[in-house]
Design a protein around this motif. Structure first.
Motif, short mmCIF file in Angstrom:
data_model
loop_
_atom_site.label_atom_id
_atom_site.label_comp_id
_atom_site.label_asym_id
_atom_site.label_seq_id
_atom_site.Cartn_x
_atom_site.Cartn_y
_atom_site.Cartn_z
N ARG A 29 0.84 -1.19 0.00
CA ARG A 29 0.00 0.00 0.00
C ARG A 29 0.87 1.24 0.00
NH1 ARG A 29 -2.27 3.56 3.46
NH2 ARG A 29 -1.25 2.64 5.28
N ALA A 30 0.40 2.29 -0.68
CA ALA A 30 1.17 3.52 -0.75
C ALA A 30 1.22 4.18 0.62
CB ALA A 30 0.54 4.48 -1.76
N HIS A 32 2.91 6.90 1.13
CA HIS A 32 2.92 8.34 0.90
C HIS A 32 2.22 8.59 -0.42
CE1 HIS A 32 6.43 6.73 -1.23
NE2 HIS A 32 6.29 7.76 -2.07
N SER A 33 1.66 9.75 -0.57
CA SER A 33 0.87 10.04 -1.76
C SER A 33 1.58 10.96 -2.73
CB SER A 33 -0.47 10.68 -1.35
OG SER A 33 -0.23 11.89 -0.66
N SER A 95 -0.37 12.40 -7.43
CA SER A 95 -0.79 12.29 -6.04
C SER A 95 -1.87 11.24 -5.93
CB SER A 95 -1.32 13.65 -5.53
OG SER A 95 -1.92 13.51 -4.26
N LEU A 96 -1.91 10.59 -4.77
CA LEU A 96 -2.96 9.60 -4.51
C LEU A 96 -4.01 10.13 -3.55
CD1 LEU A 96 -0.84 6.32 -4.15
CD2 LEU A 96 -1.94 7.26 -6.19
N SER A 97 -3.90 11.40 -3.22
CA SER A 97 -4.85 11.97 -2.25
C SER A 97 -6.23 12.19 -2.87
CB SER A 97 -4.30 13.29 -1.71
OG SER A 97 -4.09 14.21 -2.78
N ASP A 124 -5.33 5.76 -2.38
CA ASP A 124 -4.26 5.57 -1.40
C ASP A 124 -4.39 4.25 -0.64
OD1 ASP A 124 -6.50 6.22 -0.02
OD2 ASP A 124 -5.64 7.94 1.04
#
Length: 728
Positions: A29-30, A32-33, A95-97, A124
């Motif tokens: 899992r990520a 950080h994004s 970004s994954l945010s 994320d």
């Protein structure tokens, strides 16, 4: 055709199930994004989607959005609640945010698309570097307990600097760009997707002739039947024939073929009921793939769910000239292709393919100074071009009041008297597209190769709104075909607003009829003054003229007199600018919002009581409009409002004068009577028409003259200066 800019729905938090929604933190899992990622999404299928159409089905399509911007749009699956798309898209993320926002809509041609549910895919929480099956549960925030079905996806999230990604080929490595660059690439891909989805591959021409032995639906033992047609996203509704079980519709219309195989034409027959829901009579289907091309098929289709037969004439033809291209590859700018088009519409081809009158190419360059429709002071504009029932559109330019589309659209011209409508909309995230402005351009007023700025107008085309759109239009057509098509019924728009009761419109139409009557009264007063010898000189001249004309009168002098009136107005008619100004002051234009507010404020019970007489008011309102319009069209023919039509009238009157001068009247009446009596025998399925009324229908009324009038662009500020001012 994917016209689905018009959509209305609110965001909703959907529920994600499956591997991607696991509550446990996956090993990859990520954490950080930040950084660059590639997201590969496969849209597989939907299950038990919501019913949005009257027939118990829907026409679903799916949209993906990131940060409020559309990044993917699927194809439309017609009449299916368990659609299978099997489509893939690749997104580049920094970004994954931001979650991936997934929305489902039911496509409705010509009106707002229906919301079918939405869900969020939170990136994320996804395990990276492997394909994960995901099931999204669709929800509507306004009705959270409603079951709207599910979507199946397969998602692969890969960091851009991972060993797996380093093994990709050089083409994929070009995706190492900023978010702004990737958004631009996605916008270009969407532009190409929109282009391909809008182009039709052929035309199906349908003549609805009659119905036989329909079942009675009303207490009087009769019905008021009408027919609905549907081919993919396109819909057409026939006129209603009152009080009959064997209706004679005699209507002709064209639909576009988007599939190579032709598709399935769905036909439903309904009974019109005032004040309540219409009764369903029956349905039937026609598989167009079973019909041979380029020939007319006489079909008698039995209704499946009741007794009765619908009689049609169906012809499938190849696609006419229609295209969307960049400005560098436009058809009419290629000398060789232009020569071929000129040859196709030359004099030698005047009597082949009479419905193919010409071609029009519209270059949509840019717009400047558009209205800000979003809270950030910007808009997301796109442009829709309509030529009767042909509709194409540009891609969307996001967050810009001075968009540059630089696209060329090519339409086939079936009627030279058609009006090109160019409308600018603002694409909204979760509701209907906002109207920004519109311009209507009659094809006959176009000057080839001239790039012009057109001031945008409001929806009614009566007053200016903010913004200028720059177009360059070329039209090539065959004048003989155009003249012959003028005296056949004009093509009606499939999607038109339902007439509504409006006191302003009723008063306006009454004033128009009153104005026409006052003109006739003024002529009568003038003639009566000759009898009363109010002016001795005028009465003497009138008396001598009366004696000479009556003594020497022949029937051919009637068209000759009309011919002389046309010629007189051609040389001596004063400028229409002053007349246009006076007409503008005469018309009272209705305020739709005011009418809507008044209507909403009235008690519902009171409105129910008025519903029964609403049709009567609409009929009176429409009758006044029709009477005034025909009177104004006759006047505008003689005042050279449309020179092409006035020259055509001169040609017809010359021919009528010559025939009446050379041939005895009884021969002409005999020929007319024989033609009328034998027409049904020669062609039982001919759609009858009145050539004079068809001709007048092409002449604009005073209202249309006002709507088509071109507004002057303010040249006090240069385009470059306006652009800099708006961008600052």
């Amino acid at each position: 055709m994917q016209s689905s800019r018009e959509e209305g729905a609110a965001d909703s938090d959907g529920v994600m199930e499956g591997v991607g929604a696991s509550s446990a933190v996956p090993p990859e899992r990520a954490v950080h994004s930040s950084g660059m990622y590639k997201l590969e999404v496969e849209l597989k299928r939907g299950h038990s989607l919501a019913v949005r159409d009257r027939g118990g089905t829907s026409d679903p399509y799916v949209k993906f959005k990131m940060a409020g911007k559309e990044v993917f749009r699927s194809k439309i699956i017609h009449k299916n609640l368990n659609p299978v798309w099997d489509e893939r898209t690749t997104l580049v993320l920094d970004s994954l945010s931001e979650p991936l926002y997934v929305k489902v809509f039911d496509y409705d041609f010509g009106r707002q698309d229906d919301f079918m549910g939405s869900a969020y895919l939170h990136l994320d929480s996804l395990e990276q570097q492997r394909t994960i099956p995901v099931t999204l549960v669709l929800k509507d925030p306004q009705y959270p307990d409603e079951d709207l079905g599910t979507l199946e996806l397969a998602v692969t999230l890969t960091p851009k600097d991972s060993p797996l990604e380093e093994r990709r080929d050089s083409t994929t490595m070009l995706l190492r760009r900023s978010w702004k660059r990737s958004t631009k690439q996605q916008s270009l891909r969407l532009s190409e997707l929109h282009r391909k989805s809008q182009l039709w591959r052929g035309i199906v021409s349908i003549a609805l002739i009659e119905g036989r032995s329909l079942i009675p639906m009303d207490p009087n033992g009769l019905s008021d039947p009408y027919v609905k047609f549907r081919l993919g996203p396109q819909k057409y509704r026939s006129k209603t024939v009152p009080k009959t079980l064997s209706p004679q519709w005699r209507e002709q219309f064209d639909l576009h073929l988007y599939e190579e195989t032709g598709g399935v034409l769905e036909i439903t027959v309904w009974d019109k009921d005032t004040g309540r829901r219409d009764d369903f009579i029956g349905r039937c289907q026609l598989d167009l793939s079973a019909l041979a091309r380029e020939q007319t098929h006489h079909l008698e289709l039995p209704l499946e769910e009741s007794r009765g037969v619908v009689v049609l004439l169906v012809t499938l033809t190849a696609s006419p000239a229609v295209s969307i291209a960049d400005l560098s590859v436009t058809p009419l700018d290629d000398p060789q292709e232009r020569r071929e088009i000129l040859k196709r519409y030359g004099v030698m081809k005047s009597f082949s393919r009479l419905r193919d009158v010409g071609i029009v190419q519209v270059k949509v360059m840019r717009a400047e100074g558009l209205m800000a429709a979003d809270v950030n002071g910007k808009s997301d504009p796109f442009c829709v071009l309509e030529l009767t029932n042909d509709r194409l559109q540009t891609h969307t330019i996001y967050k810009n009041l001075n968009p540059e589309w630089n696209k060329a659209f090519t339409f086939n011209v079936k009627d030279i008297h058609s009006v090109l409508e160019v409308t600018v909309y603002d694409e909204d995230r979760d509701r209907s597209a906002d109207f920004l402005g519109k311009v209507a351009i009659p094809i006959l007023t176009i000057r080839n190769g001239e790039q012009k700025g057109y001031m945008l107008k409001n929806k009614e085309l009566t007053s200016p709104t903010k913004g200028v759109i720059y177009l360059e239009i070329d039209v090539i057509y065959n004048k003989v075909k155009a003249a012959l098509r003028t005296v056949v019924p004009a093509e009606q728009k499939y999607i038109e607003e339902e007439p509504k009761v409006s006191k302003q419109l009723l008063q306006q139409n009454f004033n128009r009829v009153k104005r026409c009557i006052m003109v006739l009264i003024s002529y009568g007063t003038y003639i009566n003054s000759c009898f009363e010898w109010e002016s001795t000189q005028r009465s003497i001249v009138s008396f001598v003229l009366f004696v000479v004309v009556v003594w020497n009168f022949e029937l051919y002098m009637l068209p000759l007199a009309l011919l002389l009136l046309l010629v007189w107005n051609y040389f001596f008619c004063s400028s229409r600018d002053a007349a246009d100004t006076s007409m503008e002051a005469m018309f009272e234009w209705e305020d739709e919002e005011e009418d809507k507010d008044d209507k909403d404020s009235e008690p519902k019970g009171f409105m129910d009581k008025l519903y029964a007489i609403q049709d009567v008011f609409i009929s009176v309102q429409s009758a006044l409009d029709e009477v005034a319009s025909y009177a104004e069209r006759i006047k505008n023919t003689f005042t050279w409002t449309v020179p092409f039509l006035s020259w055509l009238a001169i040609t017809a009157l010359c021919l009528a004068t010559l025939l009446l001068y050379l041939l005895p009247l009884r021969y002409l009446v005999l020929a007319w009577g024989v033609n009328k009596f034998t027409k049904k025998l020669r062609n039982p399925y001919m759609i009858d028409n009145n050539e004079l009324l068809d001709f007048l229908s092409r002449v604009p009324s005073d209202v249309q003259v006002m709507q088509y009038r071109e507004l002057k662009v303010d040249v006090g500020q240069s385009p470059n200066k306006r652009r800099r001012t708006n961008q600052s």
